[in-house]
Design an enzyme around this catalytic site. Sequence first.
Site, mmCIF file in Angstrom:
data_model
loop_
_atom_site.group_PDB
_atom_site.id
_atom_site.type_symbol
_atom_site.label_atom_id
_atom_site.label_comp_id
_atom_site.label_asym_id
_atom_site.label_seq_id
_atom_site.Cartn_x
_atom_site.Cartn_y
_atom_site.Cartn_z
ATOM 1 N N LYS A 161 5.534 58.454 54.875
ATOM 2 C CA LYS A 161 6.473 58.242 55.980
ATOM 3 C C LYS A 161 5.671 58.201 57.254
ATOM 4 O O LYS A 161 4.991 57.240 57.536
ATOM 5 C CB LYS A 161 7.515 59.358 55.995
ATOM 6 C CG LYS A 161 8.810 58.900 55.336
ATOM 7 C CD LYS A 161 9.915 59.869 55.566
ATOM 8 C CE LYS A 161 10.908 59.413 56.584
ATOM 9 N NZ LYS A 161 11.892 58.476 56.107
ATOM 10 N N TYR A 195 12.356 62.058 43.384
ATOM 11 C CA TYR A 195 13.172 63.259 43.274
ATOM 12 C C TYR A 195 13.001 63.933 41.910
ATOM 13 O O TYR A 195 13.577 64.981 41.663
ATOM 14 C CB TYR A 195 14.658 62.903 43.415
ATOM 15 C CG TYR A 195 15.153 62.619 44.820
ATOM 16 C CD1 TYR A 195 14.497 61.738 45.663
ATOM 17 C CD2 TYR A 195 16.313 63.213 45.301
ATOM 18 C CE1 TYR A 195 14.980 61.458 46.933
ATOM 19 C CE2 TYR A 195 16.802 62.947 46.569
ATOM 20 C CZ TYR A 195 16.122 62.070 47.378
ATOM 21 O OH TYR A 195 16.604 61.803 48.638
ATOM 22 N N HIS A 247 23.010 60.944 49.474
ATOM 23 C CA HIS A 247 22.057 60.150 50.263
ATOM 24 C C HIS A 247 22.839 59.142 51.081
ATOM 25 O O HIS A 247 23.966 58.790 50.739
ATOM 26 C CB HIS A 247 21.077 59.427 49.322
ATOM 27 C CG HIS A 247 19.811 59.004 50.015
ATOM 28 N ND1 HIS A 247 19.740 57.882 50.819
ATOM 29 C CD2 HIS A 247 18.571 59.554 50.038
ATOM 30 C CE1 HIS A 247 18.514 57.774 51.302
ATOM 31 N NE2 HIS A 247 17.775 58.778 50.846
ATOM 32 N N GLY A 248 22.237 58.633 52.136
ATOM 33 C CA GLY A 248 22.844 57.531 52.896
ATOM 34 C C GLY A 248 22.766 56.259 52.055
ATOM 35 O O GLY A 248 21.883 56.131 51.207
ATOM 36 N N ASP A 249 23.685 55.330 52.303
ATOM 37 C CA ASP A 249 23.669 54.131 51.455
ATOM 38 C C ASP A 249 22.595 53.130 51.881
ATOM 39 O O ASP A 249 22.495 52.045 51.332
ATOM 40 C CB ASP A 249 25.053 53.472 51.414
ATOM 41 C CG ASP A 249 25.527 53.039 52.783
ATOM 42 O OD1 ASP A 249 24.754 53.167 53.750
ATOM 43 O OD2 ASP A 249 26.676 52.570 52.899
ATOM 44 N N ASP A 250 21.760 53.513 52.852
ATOM 45 C CA ASP A 250 20.696 52.606 53.301
ATOM 46 C C ASP A 250 19.631 52.378 52.229
ATOM 47 O O ASP A 250 18.885 51.427 52.294
ATOM 48 C CB ASP A 250 20.031 53.161 54.565
ATOM 49 C CG ASP A 250 19.517 54.571 54.378
ATOM 50 O OD1 ASP A 250 20.271 55.397 53.816
ATOM 51 O OD2 ASP A 250 18.383 54.854 54.779
ATOM 52 N N GLN A 304 13.197 51.624 49.568
ATOM 53 C CA GLN A 304 13.565 52.900 48.930
ATOM 54 C C GLN A 304 14.320 52.711 47.610
ATOM 55 O O GLN A 304 14.624 53.680 46.928
ATOM 56 C CB GLN A 304 14.458 53.710 49.874
ATOM 57 C CG GLN A 304 13.759 54.173 51.131
ATOM 58 C CD GLN A 304 14.667 55.119 51.889
ATOM 59 O OE1 GLN A 304 14.748 56.306 51.609
ATOM 60 N NE2 GLN A 304 15.384 54.605 52.853
ATOM 61 N N ASP A 349 -26.069 46.376 67.289
ATOM 62 C CA ASP A 349 -25.639 47.765 67.081
ATOM 63 C C ASP A 349 -26.846 48.691 67.233
ATOM 64 O O ASP A 349 -27.342 49.255 66.263
ATOM 65 C CB ASP A 349 -25.015 47.845 65.668
ATOM 66 C CG ASP A 349 -24.516 49.235 65.317
ATOM 67 O OD1 ASP A 349 -24.317 50.053 66.237
ATOM 68 O OD2 ASP A 349 -24.328 49.493 64.108
HETATM 69 C C1 SPV Z 1 -20.445 51.642 61.933
HETATM 70 O O1 SPV Z 1 -19.383 51.201 61.515
HETATM 71 O O2 SPV Z 1 -20.891 51.373 63.032
HETATM 72 C C2 SPV Z 1 -21.210 52.579 61.109
HETATM 73 C C3 SPV Z 1 -21.065 52.531 59.668
HETATM 74 O O3 SPV Z 1 -21.974 53.318 61.655
HETATM 75 S S1 SPV Z 1 -22.275 51.520 59.053
HETATM 76 O O4 SPV Z 1 -22.122 50.235 59.689
HETATM 77 O O5 SPV Z 1 -22.095 51.437 57.621
HETATM 78 O O6 SPV Z 1 -23.543 52.111 59.395
HETATM 79 MG MG MG Z 2 -22.363 52.883 63.631
#
Ligand code: SPV
Ligand code: MG
Length: 668
Positions: free
Chosen positions: A281, A312, A326-329, A335, A441
């Site tokens: 949920k 249940y 229960h509600g009829d929804d 669900q 990176d």
């Molecule tokens: C990133 O998502 O930047 C991570 C995970 O550091 S990995 O790319 O697998 O190093």
């Molecule tokens: Mg990273």
Amino acid sequence: MKALILNSGLGSRMGALTSEHPKCMTEISPRETILSRQLKQIADAGITEVVITTGYYDGVLVDYCKSLDLPLNFTFVKNPVYDKTNYIYSIYCAREYLQDDIILMHGDLVFENEVFDKVLASETSCMTVSSTLPLPEKDFKAQIRDGKVMKVGVDIFEDAMEAQALYRLNRKDWKVWLDKIAAFCEAGNTKVYAENALNELNGAANITALDVGDLLCAEIDNPEDLAVVSAKLKEIENRTVYMCFATDIIHGGHIAIIRKARRLGKLIIGVLSDEAMASYKRFPLLPAVERMRLFENIAGVSRVVEQRTLSYRENLEKYRPDIVVHGDDWCTGFQKPIRDEVVSILESYGGKLVEFAYSRDEKYNELQRRERAELAMPDIRRGRLRKVMDAKGLVTVMEAHDGLTGLIVENTVVYENGGARQFDAMWLSSLCDSTAKGKPDIELVDMTSRFRTIDDIMEVTTKPIIFDGDTGGLTEHFVYTVRSLERMGVSMVIIEDKTGLKKNSLFGTEVVQTQDSIENFCEKIRAGKKAQRTKEFMICARIESLILEQGMEDALTRAFAFVEAGADAIMIHSRKKDPSEIQEFIEKFRAKDSTTPIVLVPTSFNSVTEEEWKERGANIVIYANQLMRAEVPAMQQAAEIILKNHRAEECDAMLMPFKDIIRLIPEE
Ligand code: SPV
Ligand code: MG
């Protein structure tokens, strides 16, 4: 709407039972009489005006009604010739008070709440009949054609069903009948049933037959009837009713349905467990124990139990309730599988499903919106990762690198086994954040810019955030990063045990990368933990030993050292397709440490399911870059198609329609 109860008669067939009071005051259980039960049912339904025709022992009856102290306004109308006329004349005497929608009942009628609910819920004028009971020799039967009551009487057998004098009469239909009653009485025809007047209308009063089957709806004419009805009432009182709730707040809508449900028997409330709630949920604001307490304190709830799954089954088999409400929804939509299972379990032991019309009130929607807004606040958001981990054991986390991907992680839902599956949290990947900015990176995107991305995401989402803190930088800088992240409402930072120019781990040993010493990295962890101001924020130590091919022993040594230094969680990384080294690490780590959460980023080793990782002892699975990797080829393809065709038309087939993109982000 008014209730009209006919209580003028002598009740002579009751013998000594009516020697001192009218029949309606006959006790049907140690706590109630026929009349007190009817009046309570009327008051519970929210009807306040009650007209009672009296005659026999009228003074006793009036005093009794007043002594019940119910929130009802009574109008008593005495039929002065009650011993010489039938109730048609009592109605005639009361006619000036009856210009309204009317619930009409005989004073000797006992019916269970479910019957009354059906009568009240009927949109048309109706009379209760039973298609399952045998036709009585002497009592009322209704002749029914096309669902409509044509005639009512004791001598009617053709197209007939057993019938009881419990009617809902809409004002217009009632007027037609009442006019005919008046015509009868004014012609001196006062010793017949009011239904004799109805029978001359040829269906013009528009009364439909409301089939109540085997439910209790019976008149008490003699001591034998009394014994049967009293026994049945006892059985009804001992019925158990089961309902399940998955809510943090209890509002008027919940109370209304609880009040209805508890009238059907002893009410057991199931409260969905934290795990089931978080999985299927939305994350609960209050833990299950507190949610249970809320329900325990509601009048009429006899027992509160935990329901550990959306299904249940476990609780139905354990408590075997006579009725599930229960509600009829849930009759359609996601669900439905849950409902189908409930129906089949109930069928297996003779239980019954009662569904109430589901109505969504705008003010309760507003409450839900506010509840959601709460979740986005830093203090609440920060603590939620830990809570959801405690509740579910394993949380799933998806990468987000801007507001839009944040919204996708926030809102993507798939429906499965009657519930909704969604991601628990977001990963703010250094790889994706850098890539989105067209940068490598290598910790080139500075913290100010990374925080800007967090802010963009936080502004439009509520789920907890795990921040990829790269190496954490210099220890002297890291302590400030910790405080900033905490303040923003981030739940966890993951820092990796590398130093110098960091490169993405998935390069492995193809590029030069240097692992930090255990001592230095422990120092960084310690400093971070010391700088932290809130208790929920987590620092996770990421171990690069397997990436850098330093072996399992090194990975484990580091893991235990980092935990010792204060790390709240351990991330073990690998770039192998084969998951076995990760599995081996988990097994060896868990042999000595059963509690510190283990975080995985299964980008390469992606064949293992979340369920299996959980089984093995992992706690967080991060899908670190899939959204970015999905968007890049789609964008490249669109760009190429346009270049090749010198126009955009050919590209349309792969695009989201323009009308959808402009509505993708709803206004608040
Ligand atoms: C990133 O998502 O930047 C991570 C995970 O550091 S990995 O790319 O697998 O190093
Ligand atoms: Mg990273």
